[in-house]
Enzyme design. Structure first.
Site, mmCIF file in Angstrom:
data_model
loop_
_atom_site.group_PDB
_atom_site.id
_atom_site.type_symbol
_atom_site.label_atom_id
_atom_site.label_comp_id
_atom_site.label_asym_id
_atom_site.label_seq_id
_atom_site.Cartn_x
_atom_site.Cartn_y
_atom_site.Cartn_z
ATOM 1 C CB SER A 74 45.397 40.677 40.552
ATOM 2 O OG SER A 74 44.900 42.268 40.651
ATOM 3 C CD GLN A 111 42.732 44.793 42.594
ATOM 4 O OE1 GLN A 111 42.291 46.188 42.504
ATOM 5 N NE2 GLN A 111 42.848 44.075 41.469
ATOM 6 C CG HIS A 118 43.229 50.388 44.855
ATOM 7 N ND1 HIS A 118 43.594 49.695 43.681
ATOM 8 C CD2 HIS A 118 42.042 49.515 45.172
ATOM 9 C CE1 HIS A 118 42.428 49.123 43.251
ATOM 10 N NE2 HIS A 118 41.439 49.017 44.190
ATOM 11 C CE LYS A 146 40.698 51.933 41.752
ATOM 12 N NZ LYS A 146 41.140 50.931 40.653
ATOM 13 C CD GLU A 182 38.127 49.412 45.287
ATOM 14 O OE1 GLU A 182 38.658 49.896 44.118
ATOM 15 O OE2 GLU A 182 38.356 48.320 45.261
ATOM 16 C CG HIS A 208 40.327 44.817 47.427
ATOM 17 N ND1 HIS A 208 41.481 45.654 47.681
ATOM 18 C CD2 HIS A 208 40.216 44.927 46.132
ATOM 19 C CE1 HIS A 208 41.398 46.629 46.731
ATOM 20 N NE2 HIS A 208 40.621 46.068 45.594
ATOM 21 N NE ARG A 214 46.439 44.267 38.152
ATOM 22 C CZ ARG A 214 46.643 45.754 37.427
ATOM 23 N NH1 ARG A 214 47.770 46.120 37.564
ATOM 24 N NH2 ARG A 214 45.522 46.242 37.046
ATOM 25 C CE LYS A 260 45.414 43.685 33.225
ATOM 26 N NZ LYS A 260 44.779 44.821 33.752
#
Length: 444
Positions: free
Chosen positions: A100, A102, A104, A127, A129, A268, A287, A293
């Site tokens: 997706s 999205q 964080h 989050k 990453e 991203h 998302r 979802k």
């Protein structure tokens, strides 16, 4: 102490059906054949409750094992800084189709989202990453620079039509400064993104269908890489708003052993390939496209920093002849790749914090100082080492390739982080460190 772990595999629908790195590593790790009819998307190595690792031999969860003597397992500074749990989560991803669009959330937003909707937002942590390519790995990562967005709004009429007045406003403005993106530019990037993401479904479907027909009818030699990507996304997610996001975000292909990192609140989408991923211990995802979802469009639009420009690619720093290190501007983690030749014996540099190891190729043995009996370290082996543990790998005749996730070394340093960290990703780092400054017309 060095502990062998059994780890969880996640079967998300974007994963690879049949043979993949995740299915193969998961089989080797658990010693159980995988179901070839299911998509194997992620192998999780850590303590997150959605996929906790279990200690081999005791059957206890890694989280509970750490908590039983947190100071010994984590070390003094990690315990004080992050609390009595492993602060990072490591994964292997096998991506067959796009994830997706999205981002964080940062810690403040994560706590708010978790409190209001715990079913969708599983925890209250941020989050950030980092993604290390195992194969050529495609992603959308951060907003394109101002000039590239202007080019796309001019050359992709379907995108401009959906963005409407926001596109006209964007094209009528050109920032004077270089380097930092002025707040006036960021506001216009937000305006375009918001207009696209909030457009009515019939308008999006018409625009994407028109785009698909136009690109399909064009001479393939005239198509840009992003056009080819848009066509692929049309096949994977027909008439989805995420197709248009291909023209708003940087399209990046990493070669093996190249790496990118993403701060909280940065957009991203992973597209294809296999990677090692490390992040703060969280599973929070907001998302808004390319997904069946929950789409939390308003939250995503408001949370982003709207930093823009080329994605910074890390190629690692040489630690010694066996190890290469990837260091992001996040305290919770850094990654290392360890390459051992046939029958090599290697003492890994001692970390003052906990570490998680994955043996991805080859094999041999591993042992630590507190428990001298060596354990088999074959492909798919995952191991936890406590803070301060001296870990030794002895490779077999086929050699060994392993990855170590660990606390960022800067957590243990009393020296301020060097200014070059801010230069690694001008907008991403500045947004992470200072947050948005919408009242600042010179610096974003």
């Amino acid at each position: 102490m060095v502990l062998a772990l059994t780890c969880a595999v996640q079967n998300y629908d974007w994963g690879v059906v049949g043979d993949s790195e995740v299915s193969s590593l998961g089989e080797a790790n658990a010693g159980v054949a995988s179901d070839a009819t299911k998509p194997h998307a992620e192998l999780w190595m850590g303590t997150h409750p959605s996929g906790p690792s279990v200690v081999v031999g005791t059957g206890a969860g890694l989280k509970e094992t750490i908590a039983s003597d947190a100071r010994a397992h984590l070390g003094e500074r990690v315990l004080e800084r992050f609390g009595p749990d492993l602060p990072f989560l490591t994964k292997v991803l096998s991506v067959a189709k796009a994830l997706s669009i999205q981002a964080h959330p940062d810690k403040k937003l994560a706590a708010k989202l978790h409190a209001s909707n715990p079913a969708a937002y599983k925890d209250d942590n941020h989050k950030p990453e980092m993604t290390l390519a195992v194969t050529p790995f495609e992603s959308l990562c951060g907003f394109v620079c101002h000039n590239d967005m202007a080019k796309n709004l001019t050359e992709v009429p379907e995108l401009a039509a959906v963005a409407g007045e926001a596109a006209e406003d964007f094209l009528g403005y050109m920032p004077n400064s270089v380097g930092w993106v002025p707040a006036a530019s960021r506001r216009r990037i937000k305006g375009v993104f918001a207009a696209v993401m909030r457009a009515e479904k019939p308008e999006i479907e018409h625009a994407v269908e028109t785009l698909q027909k136009r690109l399909s009818a064009a001479d393939p030699a005239t198509l840009r890489d992003v056009d080819t990507l848009a066509l692929r996304l049309c096949e994977q997610y027909p008439k989805d708003v995420g197709v248009l996001c291909a023209y708003l975000l940087n399209y990046v292909t990493l070669e093996p052993d190249e790496c990118i990192y993403l701060a909280a609140n940065e957009p991203h989408a992973y597209l294809a390939g296999t990677c090692i991923e490390c992040m703060a211990t969280s599973d929070n995802v907001v998302r808004a496209g390319l997904t069946p979802k929950l789409r939390d469009v308003d939250v995503l639009v408001e949370m982003l920093t709207y930093a823009c420009g080329p994605t910074k690619i890390l190629r690692g720093d040489v630690v010694d002849e066996k190890t290469r290190r990837y260091v992001p501007p996040f305290d919770e983690f850094q990654l290392e790749t360890i390459n051992l030749g046939p029958n090599d014996v290697y003492d890994v540099a001692v970390s003052k914090g906990p570490c998680v190891y994955l043996v991805r190729e080859g094999g041999g043995t591993v042992n630590g100082t507190t428990g001298t009996e060596a354990m088999e370290a074959k492909r798919g082996g995952v191991f936890f080492s406590s803070a301060g543990e001296a870990v030794r790998f002895a490779a077999s005749a086929e050699g060994m390739r392993a990855h170590r996730a660990m606390i960022n070394d800067w957590v243990f340093s009393d020296v301020p982080r060097p200014p070059k960290w801010k230069e690694n990703d001008v907008e991403g780092w500045r947004a992470y460190e200072h947050g948005r400054r919408e009242d600042d017309d010179e610096y974003a």
